[in-house]
Design an enzyme around this catalytic site. Sequence first.
Site, PDB file in Angstrom:
ATOM      1  N   GLU A 142      31.540  37.827  42.366  1.00 56.04           N
ATOM      2  CA  GLU A 142      31.193  36.629  43.140  1.00 56.04           C
ATOM      3  C   GLU A 142      29.871  36.761  43.899  1.00 56.04           C
ATOM      4  O   GLU A 142      29.834  36.623  45.112  1.00 56.04           O
ATOM      5  CB  GLU A 142      32.319  36.313  44.131  1.00 56.04           C
ATOM      6  CG  GLU A 142      33.606  35.883  43.468  1.00 56.04           C
ATOM      7  CD  GLU A 142      33.668  34.386  43.204  1.00 56.04           C
ATOM      8  OE1 GLU A 142      32.641  33.682  43.362  1.00 56.04           O
ATOM      9  OE2 GLU A 142      34.761  33.915  42.827  1.00 56.04           O
ATOM     10  N   GLU A 187      40.377  37.547  36.760  1.00 54.12           N
ATOM     11  CA  GLU A 187      41.401  37.270  37.767  1.00 54.12           C
ATOM     12  C   GLU A 187      42.218  36.091  37.270  1.00 54.12           C
ATOM     13  O   GLU A 187      41.668  35.109  36.783  1.00 54.12           O
ATOM     14  CB  GLU A 187      40.781  36.905  39.129  1.00 54.12           C
ATOM     15  CG  GLU A 187      40.028  38.056  39.766  1.00 54.12           C
ATOM     16  CD  GLU A 187      39.346  37.687  41.088  1.00 54.12           C
ATOM     17  OE1 GLU A 187      39.797  36.755  41.782  1.00 54.12           O
ATOM     18  OE2 GLU A 187      38.349  38.347  41.405  1.00 54.12           O
TER      19      GLU A 187
END
Length: 969
Positions: A410, A487
């Site tokens: 991220e 994820e």
Amino acid sequence: MTPASYVEDPRPDARVLPPRAAARSNAPRLGLNGQWRFDLAETVAEAPAGFAEPGFDDSAWAQLPVPAHWQLHGYGRPAYTNTRYPFPIDPPRVPTENPTGSYRRTVAVPAGWSGSRVVLRFEGVDSCFAVWVNGHEVGTAQGSRLPTEFDVTEVVRPGADNLVAVRVHQWSAGSYLEDQDMWWMSGIFRDVSLLSRPAGGVDDVFVHAGYEDGAGTLRVDVTGDAGARILVPELGVDIAPGEEVRLPAAQPWSAEVPRLYGLHVVTDAERVDLRVGFRTVRISDGLLTVNGNRVLLRGVNRHEFHPDRGRAVTEQDMLDDVLLMKRHNINAVRTSHYPPHPRFLELCDEYGLYVVDECDLETHGFVHVGWRGNPTDDPMWGDAYADRMRRMVERDKNHASVVMWSLGNESWTGRNLERMYRYAHERDPGRPVHYEHCPDGRWSDVYSRMYASQAETDLIGRREEPARGVDPVQDAARRAAPFVLCEYAHAMGNGPGGLTEYQELFETHPRCQGGFVWEWIDHGLRTRDAQGREFFGYGGDFGEELHDGNFVADGLLFPDRTPSPGLHEFAKVIEPVRISGTPDGRLRITNLHEVLDLGHLRFPWTVEEEGVEVEAGELDVPRVAAGHSVELDLPAKAAGDAETWLTVRAVLAADATWAPAGHEIAWGQVRLVERPRIAVAPATGAPALDRIRGVLTGLAGIAVDGPRLDAWRAPTDNDRIPRDSAAEAWRATGLHRLRHRVLDVRDEDGGVVVVRTRTAPAALDAGLLSTMRWTPLTGGGLLLDVSVRPEGEWPGPIPRLGLVWSLPAELDDVTWYGGGPGEAYPDTLRAARVGRFTSSVDGLQTPYVMPQENGRRADVRWAQLTGGGAGLRIEALPVDDGDAETSGLATSGLATFGLATFGLTVRRWTSAALDSAQHPVDLVPGDRVHLTVDLAHRGVGTASCGPDVLPQHELHAAPARIRLAMTPV
Ligand code: IPT
């Protein structure tokens, strides 16, 4: 430059030694773990002056263990934010209030070390530090989860006590690159050591061990003494650095068969010992392969965590993680979001886990300012990015378990990622690179996503997903790449729901190579409330002014490493052997392993009539090869007329390194006899009813109060967290404050009483009409026939349709026949097998770190609550087709209807108490037990971060019916 300018300088300090592989060497080493003198100042400027001088008097200082976080030892407090920086975004500057720890200790360096180089090594310091030896500054570093070595030869005094002084800052430029979703905790939290580096030793080793065309390949590059020899005694290898050999006798390494060989790099002065595995990782024909086999990643995201130690985990903590993973069929770990303690990777090599080794990088907080100023695309930070990648790759390059490098998490996109990507590829062509957060996937060799829905995953599996980015060439490359969910299945609180649907896609589309559940463990920190009661704290429990609450508790393990129901469900969903009945009455066993045949398993079976074993044996299963299946005759036939199930389990035939013989890896059930109709005998008499409230008040002397219709559950994290959440809608509708109006209470022949009730929230014109027909049975029991019909326009889905009773608290022992042993909801049903189970009421509760709906048992045929010499049994009876005016409702989402089963919840508190509790200690048992019999229940989904409940597990207000026999026992 101000004295502490290194704190705000992103550029790596040139005094740090070049990074190299973690290795075990026979060169002398002194461990510097243990008690250090410690002082904490509020600012950099207030840290004690002269503290690094040998003459400084630290006798008044306290002691702090190394490794540890100072916040977990009474200095400052831990703080949790998910993505937001807990300081103003002003890169690379950090607040003046920058907690600064001063550490001091002495170390007696043996006289024999003189003449050798001496290196001081730190495995991890959060977040920035400066080091002095005997008063001389030797360097500074950032990169909390990365190793740092300083050459201290010039300043160390062999044969004497030497002072090591370290100043550690909580905040630094590096903090901007370390915005992972976890506790902010500081200090020297990994090992420290002092190394004697012999002349003519082995400074670095890079093992290239592949497996091609049925043979191992080996080449080892060595930095240091040119005359080094490389030995693999078991394979008779004795080669020079750079020499390449083919080894037909070598067996391959994989997560399933983690074959390792001892490898030694030997010079006259030093011997370095490694354990190496022969394996080749390659992307070919759009698939990620290990030794030519498509891998299916049954993975988890692992943060390092312990509820008392934080990220200062012990070897035992790491081993616990590895064993728990292996015992739950997990074969892969993403080291979210930083390189783990180096010992963890050795354990992964040894026990067999595929690792995506992720760099210590996340700049997520910049999302809140539209990624303005994001370091990822700012050249000022380029060296810091490259340095981080280099330190990870160099440290971890020799691990067979590491199958991919990950640039970080991220951090959006930009030129600094290119430097990381290129470094990894140039230095180590043997491993693909992973990165998720680049819009067009440019800096990744696999197509990686997080939380893509099942529907989108299906499209991706077909390579029919919409284009991403603007460059068609890049898009075509991405579309050709294997797909990994780095994820998915956010395991926060009750859930994750919907795992089965993902797994089906992974097993259908070769491109969908599995993924990593978010995440492995809840990061709840053990703490106490004002009354001294212990609980696991989350964001806000430590006085933080900015925090993200219990979002830090989203793992498959509770903080103390107890498996949650989510882990049991995951283990079942990903089982590498599938056992099921075929439509023509046979048994099918499918081997979903990557390389193992079924020879390592035994297949014991049992036949149970209404949950009681009547026959058992062991199935003779051939050594089915990986990827194949076999059909066999059922080992037993139905005999009696009770509901009968055959259960076949796959268990380890012999001890494995990670579990003993008999450990179960898979199971399946086949129904041999349907549940028979149950005859009940009406009797005369009259039910003990409160005719004003329309509820039962007693049954065979037991003080009963109920049932009342309920359409509420204490919102789960998944119900509660998303914007426009389901829970918000339910509250707005008023499902948590339903009112009951008794329409009438009518007596019919034979003591039958019919109660009609309208249940509805205030301020709404929709409601639920229920008819409860009570028929006395012989033996003091009652037959309760309930039909529910919604009336008016319901604004949206509901969480449950249930019947709630309160009962005396003495009824503490629960036995049920149905799904168990653990909790199960409509989209987390896989781990529940049909059987007969018992538990105390307390044992039925699942201690989610934030209390919420939990503990439901699914598909229950009957349940019995006993205690204090009394007992009550509730059994669902199939509704006669003839009188079921509501038949056909099985398609309305009320899946339990046609099956004559119910969902069972028993607690010592109400749903309202569960709803308002912040921690399990808030739940105080009352003098009643609260029983809920669900006619229907909504799935749980993963909307706290990811897709909500799938349509097939959604629940809408719709007609429903259940018939229950309530009898004393
Ligand atoms: C995703 C993060 O990568 C992970 O660290 C964690 O925070 C997770 O969310 C939620 O628990 S990022 C999110 C924007 C999908």
